[in-house]
Design a protein around this motif. Structure first.
Motif, PDB file in Angstrom:
ATOM      1  N   VAL A  24      51.149  42.146  35.076  1.00  0.00           N
ATOM      2  CA  VAL A  24      50.764  40.972  35.847  1.00  0.00           C
ATOM      3  C   VAL A  24      49.445  40.332  35.247  1.00  0.00           C
ATOM      4  O   VAL A  24      48.913  41.102  34.691  1.00  0.00           O
ATOM      5  N   LEU A  25      49.218  39.086  35.094  1.00  0.00           N
ATOM      6  CA  LEU A  25      48.234  38.465  34.729  1.00  0.00           C
ATOM      7  C   LEU A  25      47.640  37.127  35.311  1.00  0.00           C
ATOM      8  O   LEU A  25      48.533  36.433  36.000  1.00  0.00           O
ATOM      9  N   SER A  26      46.329  37.366  35.444  1.00  0.00           N
ATOM     10  CA  SER A  26      45.777  36.060  36.195  1.00  0.00           C
ATOM     11  C   SER A  26      44.614  35.638  35.460  1.00  0.00           C
ATOM     12  O   SER A  26      43.634  36.346  35.190  1.00  0.00           O
ATOM     13  N   GLY A  27      44.125  34.334  35.363  1.00  0.00           N
ATOM     14  CA  GLY A  27      43.306  33.847  35.109  1.00  0.00           C
ATOM     15  C   GLY A  27      42.521  32.609  36.239  1.00  0.00           C
ATOM     16  O   GLY A  27      43.218  32.357  37.067  1.00  0.00           O
TER      17      GLY A  27
ATOM     18  N   TRP B 276      37.363  29.225  28.540  1.00  0.00           N
ATOM     19  CA  TRP B 276      37.979  27.701  27.473  1.00  0.00           C
ATOM     20  C   TRP B 276      38.606  26.784  28.326  1.00  0.00           C
ATOM     21  O   TRP B 276      38.335  25.596  28.236  1.00  0.00           O
ATOM     22  N   HIS B 277      39.261  27.170  29.217  1.00  0.00           N
ATOM     23  CA  HIS B 277      39.720  26.133  30.059  1.00  0.00           C
ATOM     24  C   HIS B 277      38.797  25.285  30.981  1.00  0.00           C
ATOM     25  O   HIS B 277      39.188  24.103  31.101  1.00  0.00           O
ATOM     26  N   ALA B 278      37.696  25.758  30.960  1.00  0.00           N
ATOM     27  CA  ALA B 278      36.510  25.177  31.999  1.00  0.00           C
ATOM     28  C   ALA B 278      35.887  23.971  31.054  1.00  0.00           C
ATOM     29  O   ALA B 278      35.168  23.031  31.400  1.00  0.00           O
TER      30      ALA B 278
ATOM     31  N   ASP C 207      47.415  32.273  27.035  1.00  0.00           N
ATOM     32  CA  ASP C 207      46.826  33.386  27.876  1.00  0.00           C
ATOM     33  C   ASP C 207      47.968  34.213  28.379  1.00  0.00           C
ATOM     34  O   ASP C 207      47.830  35.476  28.292  1.00  0.00           O
ATOM     35  N   ILE C 208      48.977  33.559  28.893  1.00  0.00           N
ATOM     36  CA  ILE C 208      50.193  34.592  29.439  1.00  0.00           C
ATOM     37  C   ILE C 208      50.942  35.156  28.551  1.00  0.00           C
ATOM     38  O   ILE C 208      51.184  36.523  28.210  1.00  0.00           O
ATOM     39  N   LEU C 209      51.319  34.520  27.373  1.00  0.00           N
ATOM     40  CA  LEU C 209      52.258  35.157  26.470  1.00  0.00           C
ATOM     41  C   LEU C 209      51.588  36.054  25.394  1.00  0.00           C
ATOM     42  O   LEU C 209      52.179  36.891  25.062  1.00  0.00           O
TER      43      LEU C 209
ATOM     44  N   TYR D 119      54.582  38.860  35.279  1.00  0.00           N
ATOM     45  CA  TYR D 119      54.327  37.849  36.539  1.00  0.00           C
ATOM     46  C   TYR D 119      53.158  37.361  36.543  1.00  0.00           C
ATOM     47  O   TYR D 119      51.982  37.989  36.034  1.00  0.00           O
ATOM     48  N   VAL D 120      52.808  35.913  37.164  1.00  0.00           N
ATOM     49  CA  VAL D 120      51.794  35.508  37.154  1.00  0.00           C
ATOM     50  C   VAL D 120      51.465  35.190  38.527  1.00  0.00           C
ATOM     51  O   VAL D 120      52.364  34.163  38.961  1.00  0.00           O
ATOM     52  N   PRO D 121      50.574  35.675  39.360  1.00  0.00           N
ATOM     53  CA  PRO D 121      50.364  35.209  40.759  1.00  0.00           C
ATOM     54  C   PRO D 121      49.462  33.917  40.667  1.00  0.00           C
ATOM     55  O   PRO D 121      48.317  33.833  40.418  1.00  0.00           O
TER      56      PRO D 121
ATOM     57  N   ASP E 271      50.076  24.910  42.743  1.00  0.00           N
ATOM     58  CA  ASP E 271      49.398  23.779  41.888  1.00  0.00           C
ATOM     59  C   ASP E 271      49.875  24.361  40.463  1.00  0.00           C
ATOM     60  O   ASP E 271      49.354  23.607  39.485  1.00  0.00           O
ATOM     61  N   GLN E 272      50.037  25.594  40.183  1.00  0.00           N
ATOM     62  CA  GLN E 272      50.189  26.170  38.957  1.00  0.00           C
ATOM     63  C   GLN E 272      51.592  26.375  38.492  1.00  0.00           C
ATOM     64  O   GLN E 272      51.807  26.610  37.201  1.00  0.00           O
ATOM     65  N   GLU E 273      52.730  26.182  39.348  1.00  0.00           N
ATOM     66  CA  GLU E 273      53.835  26.383  38.964  1.00  0.00           C
ATOM     67  C   GLU E 273      54.463  25.776  37.845  1.00  0.00           C
ATOM     68  O   GLU E 273      55.245  26.033  36.840  1.00  0.00           O
TER      69      GLU E 273
HETATM   70  N1  TRP Z   1      44.962  27.095  35.108  1.00  0.00           N
HETATM   71  C1  TRP Z   1      44.524  27.872  36.115  1.00  0.00           C
HETATM   72  C2  TRP Z   1      43.712  27.506  37.231  1.00  0.00           C
HETATM   73  O1  TRP Z   1      43.152  26.443  37.289  1.00  0.00           O
HETATM   74  C3  TRP Z   1      43.497  29.013  35.628  1.00  0.00           C
HETATM   75  C4  TRP Z   1      44.417  29.821  34.427  1.00  0.00           C
HETATM   76  C5  TRP Z   1      43.971  29.688  33.091  1.00  0.00           C
HETATM   77  C6  TRP Z   1      45.268  30.632  34.586  1.00  0.00           C
HETATM   78  N2  TRP Z   1      44.868  30.441  32.319  1.00  0.00           N
HETATM   79  C7  TRP Z   1      45.605  31.140  33.071  1.00  0.00           C
HETATM   80  C8  TRP Z   1      46.274  31.122  35.508  1.00  0.00           C
HETATM   81  C9  TRP Z   1      46.700  31.946  33.107  1.00  0.00           C
HETATM   82  C10 TRP Z   1      47.125  32.233  35.369  1.00  0.00           C
HETATM   83  C11 TRP Z   1      47.401  32.519  34.112  1.00  0.00           C
HETATM   84  O2  TRP Z   1      43.784  27.710  38.366  1.00  0.00           O
END
Ligand code: TRP
Length: 330
Positions: free
Chosen positions: A4-7, A42-44, A133-135, A141-143, A147-149
């Motif tokens: 499982v991965l979450s960001g 980085w996404h910020a 990030d995920i790969l 699984y990514v919870p 809005d992220q689908e």
């Molecule tokens: N884009 C996600 C958000 O705004 C944050 C995010 C970045 C993320 N990398 C991710 C979520 C990888 C799940 C997996 O909420």
């Protein structure tokens, strides 16, 4: 074991909605899966955060994650910018991402409309970085919320294209985590649908009891039910939704009965009870957050160990990806 991965972007503090909507599930997942929880700093960058506050924002989220019970012995906790392998995979995945698709991404269009003067390439390729990030850990699984689908679907597309182009079955196609029960959605206190920081209607885990009392007191109400057994307007239903997660069933029944008898003048009591029960939930967490935030040695240890574990997994992926693509050392 499934992964499982979450960001999360470090752009604010955790509120009750994050706690009941995501954190409560994370705490269960870390018992059953191999979990990666990271802070997507980085996404910020798409919105050019102030260098003076970037680090403290990361530190806040990390402290809050730990205070809520994410366990660095069980899960891998890290900061995205500490893992250079993610940036390299992002570069490689960019070749699987087509301009037309990126431009059509809902989140991109929305941000471009809100900030027409800051439509930078990082914003355009935001989903590619998320895919990296995920790969990078080949997560199963990514919870994520609704809005992220689309970003997850794009991740699957890149994984698929890579596999097809190189004739391999290397990347898995990650799916949204479906827990047995729906993710609980905590509404805001202003009668709107969802608690959120941008909506300005949130109760934060770090809010002091006085602040919580004030916010709950200010929640939208009216003169009371207009008869027996009527249906509740949204803003009253919202208060009950929060009550249900923080209170006992007896308390919820008590106030439901009051509603059903058509009685009036009890909203003040309801709000008092609601504030008290929220404070009971958040107080131990708030105290822990403040302890952890001041424990630099502990935070350093958590991040150092998390980084090492995350990089080990990331290096392995990148080594294999490079090999598949034909990069060879001399
Ligand atoms: N884009 C996600 C958000 O705004 C944050 C995010 C970045 C993320 N990398 C991710 C979520 C990888 C799940 C997996 O909420």
């Amino acid at each position: 074991m499934k992964t499982v991965l979450s960001g999360i972007r470090p752009t604010g503090n955790l509120h009750l909605g994050n706690y009941y909507g995501a954190m409560v599930n994370f705490l269960k997942m870390q018992e059953e899966y191999k979990c990666f929880f990271f802070i997507a700093d980085w996404h910020a960058l798409t919105t050019h955060p102030d260098p003076k506050t970037l680090h403290s924002n990361v530190k806040n989220i990390l402290s809050e994650y730990l205070a809520c019970g994410l366990n660095p012995e069980k899960s891998v906790l890290y900061v995205q910018s500490d893992i250079p392998e993610i940036a390299e995979l992002y570069l490689l995945l960019n070749m699987q991402a087509y301009l037309g698709e990126l431009e059509k991404t809902v989140s991109f269009k929305e941000k471009a409309r809100q900030n027409p003067n800051n439509v930078n390439a990082g914003l355009l390729t935001y989903p590619v970085l998320q895919a990296a990030d995920i790969l990078i850990h080949n997560a199963d699984y990514v919870p994520v919320g609704k809005d992220q689908e689309q970003h997850l679907e794009m991740t699957r597309n890149y994984a698929q294209r890579f596999n097809y182009k190189y004739g391999v079955a290397y990347f898995k196609e990650p799916t949204a985590f479906a827990s047995d029960q729906q993710m609980i959605k905590i509404p805001g206190l202003d009668g709107s649908g969802k608690m959120g920081k941008s909506e300005g209607n949130a109760i934060y885990l770090i809010d002091e009891p006085k602040t919580i009392e004030k916010k709950v007191k200010g929640a939208l109400t009216d003169n009371g039910p207009e008869g027996e057994n009527t249906s509740k307007p949204d803003y009253i239903e919202n208060l009950f939704t929060i009550l249900k997660v923080v209170s006992t069933p007896e308390v919820v029944d008590y106030y439901n009965n009051l509603w059903n008898t058509g009685a009036t003048k009890w909203y003040g009591n309801l709000k008092k009870q609601l504030a008290e029960d929220i404070i009971n939930v958040t107080t131990p967490i708030r105290e822990r957050i403040n302890e952890i935030k001041n424990d630099d040695a502990y935070l350093h240890k958590v991040v150092t160990e998390g980084t090492e574990k995350a990089r080990e997994s990331a290096r392995k992926t990148l080594r294999e990806v490079r090999e598949i693509m034909g990069f060879k050392p001399f």
